[in-house]
Design a protein around this motif. Sequence first.
Motif, PDB file in Angstrom:
ATOM      1  N   GLY A 113       0.802  -1.227   0.000  1.00 33.30           N
ATOM      2  CA  GLY A 113       0.000   0.000   0.000  1.00 33.30           C
ATOM      3  C   GLY A 113       0.831   1.272   0.000  1.00 33.30           C
ATOM      4  O   GLY A 113       0.367   2.320   0.459  1.00 33.30           O
ATOM      5  N   LYS A 114       2.058   1.223  -0.557  1.00 37.88           N
ATOM      6  CA  LYS A 114       2.948   2.394  -0.568  1.00 37.88           C
ATOM      7  C   LYS A 114       2.361   3.549  -1.382  1.00 37.88           C
ATOM      8  O   LYS A 114       2.373   4.692  -0.943  1.00 37.88           O
ATOM      9  N   THR A 115       1.873   3.230  -2.586  1.00 31.62           N
ATOM     10  CA  THR A 115       1.356   4.273  -3.478  1.00 31.62           C
ATOM     11  C   THR A 115       0.133   4.947  -2.875  1.00 31.62           C
ATOM     12  O   THR A 115       0.027   6.179  -2.868  1.00 31.62           O
ATOM     13  N   THR A 116      -0.788   4.146  -2.349  1.00 31.47           N
ATOM     14  CA  THR A 116      -1.992   4.703  -1.717  1.00 31.47           C
ATOM     15  C   THR A 116      -1.610   5.551  -0.515  1.00 31.47           C
ATOM     16  O   THR A 116      -2.164   6.639  -0.303  1.00 31.47           O
ATOM     17  N   PHE A 117      -0.626   5.078   0.270  1.00 31.61           N
ATOM     18  CA  PHE A 117      -0.197   5.841   1.436  1.00 31.61           C
ATOM     19  C   PHE A 117       0.402   7.182   1.024  1.00 31.61           C
ATOM     20  O   PHE A 117       0.173   8.204   1.688  1.00 31.61           O
ATOM     21  N   ALA A 118       1.159   7.200  -0.085  1.00 31.21           N
ATOM     22  CA  ALA A 118       1.744   8.465  -0.565  1.00 31.21           C
ATOM     23  C   ALA A 118       0.641   9.493  -0.817  1.00 31.21           C
ATOM     24  O   ALA A 118       0.765  10.665  -0.429  1.00 31.21           O
ATOM     25  N   GLY A 119      -0.446   9.044  -1.436  1.00 34.09           N
ATOM     26  CA  GLY A 119      -1.580   9.940  -1.693  1.00 34.09           C
ATOM     27  C   GLY A 119      -2.240  10.402  -0.401  1.00 34.09           C
ATOM     28  O   GLY A 119      -2.575  11.581  -0.231  1.00 34.09           O
ATOM     29  N   LYS A 120      -2.419   9.472   0.543  1.00 35.82           N
ATOM     30  CA  LYS A 120      -3.048   9.819   1.827  1.00 35.82           C
ATOM     31  C   LYS A 120      -2.193  10.821   2.607  1.00 35.82           C
ATOM     32  O   LYS A 120      -2.718  11.761   3.212  1.00 35.82           O
ATOM     33  N   LEU A 121      -0.879  10.595   2.593  1.00 33.94           N
ATOM     34  CA  LEU A 121       0.021  11.484   3.328  1.00 33.94           C
ATOM     35  C   LEU A 121       0.029  12.873   2.687  1.00 33.94           C
ATOM     36  O   LEU A 121       0.002  13.893   3.386  1.00 33.94           O
ATOM     37  N   ALA A 122       0.051  12.909   1.350  1.00 33.94           N
ATOM     38  CA  ALA A 122       0.002  14.198   0.643  1.00 33.94           C
ATOM     39  C   ALA A 122      -1.265  14.954   1.022  1.00 33.94           C
ATOM     40  O   ALA A 122      -1.237  16.158   1.309  1.00 33.94           O
ATOM     41  N   ASN A 123      -2.371  14.244   1.066  1.00 37.98           N
ATOM     42  CA  ASN A 123      -3.658  14.850   1.428  1.00 37.98           C
ATOM     43  C   ASN A 123      -3.617  15.418   2.845  1.00 37.98           C
ATOM     44  O   ASN A 123      -4.084  16.533   3.103  1.00 37.98           O
ATOM     45  N   GLN A 124      -3.014  14.658   3.771  1.00 39.08           N
ATOM     46  CA  GLN A 124      -2.936  15.114   5.160  1.00 39.08           C
ATOM     47  C   GLN A 124      -2.030  16.337   5.297  1.00 39.08           C
ATOM     48  O   GLN A 124      -2.336  17.269   6.045  1.00 39.08           O
ATOM     49  N   ALA A 131       0.586  22.458   2.802  1.00 34.64           N
ATOM     50  CA  ALA A 131       1.852  22.136   2.140  1.00 34.64           C
ATOM     51  C   ALA A 131       1.685  22.072   0.620  1.00 34.64           C
ATOM     52  O   ALA A 131       0.575  21.951   0.093  1.00 34.64           O
ATOM     53  N   ARG A 132       2.839  22.151  -0.067  1.00 34.42           N
ATOM     54  CA  ARG A 132       2.882  22.014  -1.532  1.00 34.42           C
ATOM     55  C   ARG A 132       3.804  20.836  -1.867  1.00 34.42           C
ATOM     56  O   ARG A 132       4.964  21.015  -2.221  1.00 34.42           O
ATOM     57  N   ASP A 282      -8.576   8.228   5.028  1.00 34.27           N
ATOM     58  CA  ASP A 282      -8.471   7.116   5.983  1.00 34.27           C
ATOM     59  C   ASP A 282      -7.028   6.881   6.425  1.00 34.27           C
ATOM     60  O   ASP A 282      -6.434   5.833   6.185  1.00 34.27           O
ATOM     61  N   LEU A 283      -6.459   7.904   7.044  1.00 34.90           N
ATOM     62  CA  LEU A 283      -5.093   7.808   7.572  1.00 34.90           C
ATOM     63  C   LEU A 283      -5.064   8.475   8.938  1.00 34.90           C
ATOM     64  O   LEU A 283      -5.510   9.615   9.087  1.00 34.90           O
ATOM     65  N   GLU A 284      -4.569   7.765   9.930  1.00 33.87           N
ATOM     66  CA  GLU A 284      -4.517   8.306  11.299  1.00 33.87           C
ATOM     67  C   GLU A 284      -3.075   8.367  11.780  1.00 33.87           C
ATOM     68  O   GLU A 284      -2.293   7.453  11.521  1.00 33.87           O
TER      69      GLU A 284
END
Length: 471
Positions: A113-124, A131-132, A282-284
């Motif tokens: 789930g690395k790619t999905t996590f990258a998107g979630k982290l960017a969103n957070q 951030a940019r 969905d990232l905590e």
Amino acid sequence: MAFESLTQRLQAAMGKLRKKGKITESDVTEMMREIRLALLEADVNLQVVKQFTKEVRTRALGAEVLDSLSPAQQIVKIVDEELTKTLGTEAVGIEKSPKIPTVIMMAGLQGAGKTTFAGKLANQLIKNEKARPLMIAGDVYRPAAIDQLKVLGQQLDVPVFDMGTDVSPVEIVRQGMEQARANKNDYVLIDTAGRLHIDEALMDELKQIKELAQPNEILLVVDAMTGQDAVNVAQSFNEQLGITGVVITKLDGDTRGGAALSIRAVTGAPIKFVGSGEKLTDLEVFHPDRMSSRILGMGDMLTLIEKAQQDYDEKKAEELARKMKENSFDFNDFIEQLDQVMGMGPIEDLLKMIPGMNQMPGIENVKVDPKDVERKKAMVYSMTPAEREDPDLLNPSRRRRIAAGSGNSVVEVNRMIKQFKESRKMMQQMSKGSMPAGMDQMFGSGIKGKMGKMALNRMVKKNKKKKKKRK
């Protein structure tokens, strides 16, 4: 849901103690046996289990515990504290660079789930810090990974740097870093390739990327569904790359959750985030004390409060409070509330964050079907504007019209109107400071005071102070 079986086993083990006024050494021994079995069944690392049970037993057999007025609560408190210590004691955030960009490199096996996590982290990062970020697509062996990252980038309006699949990942990262510096992006998120298993080629490539990018963070993304093997993976990556933190994904799945309890103890690397769903929200941030409370069935009010603060507009909340007090809460507000609550996640998961709810009979069978919510909304949308604002207008003939217009039976419409009126009555009671029948028991004096109303107020104030400090 992760930890569900572990929670049930631990609650059962400690529930036996609560029934006893006085506790003996044999009672503690029996409880420790149950806890040991519960942890092993949850796939917790054997050495971690041994160390954990040893610490709990030593503290539980202390004279100040056995001679206290409430030894059962003292022991539960000890289990909670040791569980928190095993999970990492405190939340650990992203290590920011003193100069931009802060570089965060993802690592892990294929499918973690690395790619999905990258998107979630960017969103957070965008939501919390304005951030940019720039995301770099460094997985050239799985073409779908590049496409997936681009789709996530479009959804978030975040630039994605890629050079296709014919260029080496190291070169992609080199040029991506140059672009980030030129565009003054404050964060760079590097998505790297994974394998089905750890091999020399993978590690060599990751070491080259690490040397080139000099990341502030190397986050190992681990799938909670892999169980005990997740610990071996974490150990191997840590030895060869020196990871700075761990991200556990798919913690919402039907998993035993033992990896979360083992990884911190085995690698020494803190768990920084947990993924609990497919949506970008969905990232905590991982809070060891809150996770411990969840595992022990004591709820997690702070996370519930934070979810509400994220999803609720402050002006709307004030307006709603006024309407509740004046008893002018109508069907328009009802629909708005349904949408906002559903946006916070599955209702059954939110309920379990309320202290004491885990121990209520039948709570494990509570399931809220999203289709049922849509049916309620269809009924409201079949009302006239006047009917939505004044529910007292809904006489039998109007109810029949609403039933026909929404594709429901009159019985279902009657039930929904009854639920609405009961909710409105309960809200008015709570807005006046009185607890509805039965609620006072649920928020009675509980373990660590978390279930007490005064303790809950203290938690909210403490949470606000933390937010001010971060600002």
